[in-house]
Design an enzyme around this catalytic site. Structure first.
Site, PDB file in Angstrom:
ATOM      1  N   GLY A 194       0.818  -1.203   0.000  1.00 29.49           N
ATOM      2  CA  GLY A 194       0.000   0.000   0.000  1.00 29.49           C
ATOM      3  C   GLY A 194       0.853   1.253   0.000  1.00 29.49           C
ATOM      4  N   GLY A 199      -0.752   2.610   7.256  1.00 30.02           N
ATOM      5  CA  GLY A 199      -0.861   1.826   8.486  1.00 30.02           C
ATOM      6  C   GLY A 199      -0.403   0.395   8.368  1.00 30.02           C
ATOM      7  CE  LYS A 200       3.228  -0.135   3.544  1.00 26.66           C
ATOM      8  NZ  LYS A 200       2.742   1.246   3.360  1.00 26.66           N
ATOM      9  CB  THR A 201       4.466  -0.290  10.575  1.00 22.42           C
ATOM     10  OG1 THR A 201       5.302  -0.136   9.428  1.00 22.42           O
ATOM     11  CG2 THR A 201       5.311  -0.710  11.766  1.00 22.42           C
ATOM     12  CG  HIS A 416      -2.261  33.072 -11.917  1.00 19.69           C
ATOM     13  ND1 HIS A 416      -1.436  32.858 -12.987  1.00 19.69           N
ATOM     14  CD2 HIS A 416      -2.423  31.855 -11.333  1.00 19.69           C
ATOM     15  CE1 HIS A 416      -1.109  31.585 -13.052  1.00 19.69           C
ATOM     16  NE2 HIS A 416      -1.709  30.945 -12.045  1.00 19.69           N
ATOM     17  CD  GLU A 417      -3.978  31.595  -7.555  1.00 17.74           C
ATOM     18  OE1 GLU A 417      -4.740  30.606  -7.626  1.00 17.74           O
ATOM     19  OE2 GLU A 417      -2.755  31.514  -7.774  1.00 17.74           O
ATOM     20  CG  HIS A 420      -6.188  28.848 -11.644  1.00 18.24           C
ATOM     21  ND1 HIS A 420      -5.884  28.155 -12.791  1.00 18.24           N
ATOM     22  CD2 HIS A 420      -5.006  29.318 -11.165  1.00 18.24           C
ATOM     23  CE1 HIS A 420      -4.575  28.196 -12.997  1.00 18.24           C
ATOM     24  NE2 HIS A 420      -4.024  28.922 -12.038  1.00 18.24           N
ATOM     25  CG  ASP A 493      -0.973  26.813 -13.175  1.00 17.22           C
ATOM     26  OD1 ASP A 493      -1.106  26.067 -12.188  1.00 17.22           O
ATOM     27  OD2 ASP A 493      -1.120  28.045 -13.134  1.00 17.22           O
TER      28      ASP A 493
END
Length: 647
Positions: A194, A199-201, A416-417, A420, A493
């Protein structure tokens, strides 16, 4: 101090005592008589008071007729012997005067041999006793016994399927006969696969805690050292320890460090890592059985592991530990929120819905950041406002209010923002809802427009990806339309848009070139065969791929440009609002375009309006009142944020 240390000190004291004793006896045996100065000694020679002189190195010992001896230290005088002969004095020379005795010489010459013998005995003792001096081949695994702090399945949330797979291992360790009486065999190895932070350990530790058996943990990189053969020796020692403590669990974290595909060597010679892997393969499934020893390993790179390691009989089962979904994120947040004092207005489900793509480690960091922010604001409880601020910090980066921008730079960033944000609202087809837009520098960006999906996405359609490209181009287009310029702010971008378009053409078959994979091997070069691999498309096809990518980007560029020109007034309105308020969320942007007045949010909506207004008035009068204010006023934003919103 052990017995060997006491014996070594005793022998050293004995040798030193013997040397001192013989030196004293040697000094005492030399009767030099009364010591006089050299001038006095010459006077005695002139007066013929001395009958004989014995030369003992640099010392002259004279004997008188009465039998008395006098001595002096003689300088390097070449006329001394001539002078003594003229006076008729008998001269003798003692060559052994300054030489040590035979026994003392034997002791001095034997000291190096004694030191070597003592050192050899010390090394042998260390090897027999498992000391660190010669413990290269010893495993560095850490053993956790049932008496240590236990972790159970209750401490692991959001990975129910993985816990179900591992519950069979727990049942076998608790009651082996349940499976063996039907002829079944428990998997010898379980590989947890994963992304990082899922959370493997923690899952491996919970298996050991549930089964209540010894748990050995080691990292894959701990096997390989600069010394040849050390890795294989450590593997043997690790499994020997496991057999002595069976039934037990051995957990190897980041096993890709030692389990990579064999044949990865770029040059000749012996590969220490391959020897270690070969020994691990033999220990896992060789002639000798490892009854009761279950191996659990974790990796986020299963593609680089050797096929022999993944075959049944070694790692029989692969358990995928994916990123949590909305339900899983909510459960993980509940676990971590139980460790901090949270306010009653905190809703883990709302936070989980607004954090798509977060791993368990990310969510733990989010809760910790919220607690730190609450402490910085002198609060007793962590409220929803702290979690929202922490989420913005984690997702968009920390605010850099100390960064000084000129008015022109702020204006460029605002348009610019705004470009978007407007495209995210008015593009046809599926897009992610607008979450927040800000011109406050965060991280390495001068401004950020954040869109969050309303639900977890596992697949993406072509229209959604095309809209993403158009949104990415919105900032550059807005600068061109309004300011008539291009800046370097659009570099990231452009990079992201180009990457999306290339994957649409080369990997996902979303172009006229059809469902053919034109991509080259993008994985890291870790095997020798990767260097000799050929490209899987011709130069003519590579030219077509480049033309198709260019066409997709230009088409979306034109669509975005037309849409921004159509909503140019809204572009100006949003940019002006950003210059005034600096940060707007999605609802405020919609209110702005609907002609409503934007109200800066000063407190969470869950607070009572009267109490919030009272707290704000008291804060305006004296900022320090916030430290002793009632609990209801604790959720207010910090003064720096308030100033930016009232600006």
């Amino acid at each position: 101090m052990n017995q060997f240390g006491k014996n070594a000190l005793g022998w050293a004291a004995l040798v030193l005592g013997a040397i001192l004793l013989f030196n004293m006896s040697q000094n005492g045996s030399m009767n030099k008589g009364t010591e006089v100065s050299y001038s006095e000694f010459l006077g005695l020679v002139e007066s013929r008071s001395i009958n004989s002189v014995e030369i003992q190195g640099d010392t002259l010992v004279g004997s008188s007729a009465s039998g008395e001896n006098v001595s002096t230290i003689a300088p390097r005088d070449p006329d001394l012997v001539k002078q003594l002969r003229e006076k008729g004095i008998n001269i003798s020379v003692d060559n052994t005067a300054n030489q040590p005795s035979i026994l003392l010489s034997i002791l001095i010459n034997s000291i190096p041999i004694v030191v070597l013998i003592v050192f050899w005995i010390f090394i042998m003792k260390q090897m027999q006793g498992g000391g660190k001096a010669m413990s290269f081949g010893k495993s560095r695994a850490t053993m956790m016994t049932p008496n240590d702090k236990r972790v159970t399945f209750d401490d692991v949330a959001g990975v129910d399927e993985a816990k179900q797979e591992l519950s069979e291992v727990v049942d076998f360790l608790k009651d082996p006969t349940k499976y063996t009486k039907l002829g079944g065999k428990i998997p010898k190895g379980v590989l947890l696969v994963g992304p990082p932070g899922t959370g493997k350990t923690l899952l491996a530790r919970s298996v050991a805690g549930e089964a209540d058996v010894p748990f050995f943990t080691i990292s894959g990189s701990d096997f390989v050292e600069m010394f040849v053969g050390v890795g294989a020796a450590r593997v043997r020692d690790l499994f020997e320890q496991g057999k002595k403590n069976a039934p037990c669990i051995i957990f190897i974290d980041e096993i890709d460090a030692v389990g990579r595909h064999r044949g990865a060597g770029m040059g000749g010679g012996n590969d220490e890592r391959e020897q270690t892997l070969n020994q691990m393969l033999v220990e896992m499934d060789g002639f000798s059985a490892n009854e009761g020893v279950i191996l659990i390993a974790a990796t986020n790179r299963p593609d680089v592991l050797d096929p022999a390691l993944l075959r049944p009989g070694r790692f029989d089962r692969q358990v995928t530990v994916p990123l949590p979904d909305i339900k899983g994120r909510t459960m993980i947040l509940d676990v971590h929120m139980g460790k901090v004092p949270v306010s009653s207005d905190v809703d883990a489900e709302v936070i989980g819905r607004g954090t798509p793509g977060f791993s368990g480690a990310d969510l733990a960091n989010l809760v910790n950041e919220a607690a730190l922010m609450a402490a910085r604001r002198n609060k007793r409880l962590v409220d929803m406002d702290d979690f929202e601020s922490a989420k913005d910090k984690v997702m968009m980066g920390p605010e850099r209010r100390s960064a000084v921008l000129t008015k022109e730079q702020q204006k460029t960033t605002a348009y610019h923002e705004a470009g978007h944000a407007i495209l995210g609202l008015y593009l046809e087809g599926p897009t992610d809802p607008l979450h927040k837009v800000t011109i406050i520098p965060r991280g390495r960006a001068l401004g950020v427009t954040m869109s969050l999906p309303s639900e977890d996405k596992v697949t993406y359609d072509k229209v959604y990806l095309e809209n993403q490209i158009a949104m990415l181009m919105g900032g550059r287009i807005a600068e061109d339309i309004i300011l008539g310029q291009f800046t370097t702010g659009a570099s990231n971008d452009i990079e992201r848009a180009t990457g999306l378009a290339r994957k649409m053409v080369c990997s996902w078959g979303m172009s006229k070139l059809g469902p053919i994979n034109y991509g080259e091997n993008e994985s890291d070069v870790f095997m020798g065969r990767d260097l000799g691999s050929r490209k899987n498309m011709s130069e003519r096809m590579a030219s077509e791929v480049d033309e198709t990518i260019e066409k997709i980007i230009h088409e979306q560029y034109e669509i975005a440009e037309k849409l921004l020109k159509k909503h140019e007034k809204k572009l100006h309105d949003l940019a002006d609002a950003l210059l005034e308020f600096e940060t707007l969320d999605g609802d405020q942007v919609k209110d702005l375009f609907a002609g409503k007045k934007i109200i800066a949010k000063k407190a969470p909506s869950t607070r009572k309006k009267k109490a919030s207004e009272k707290a704000e008035v008291e804060t305006d009068k004296k900022e320090s009142v916030k430290k002793v204010a009632p609990k209801k006023s604790a959720a207010k934003k910090p003064a720096a944020k308030k100033k930016s919103e009232d600006k």
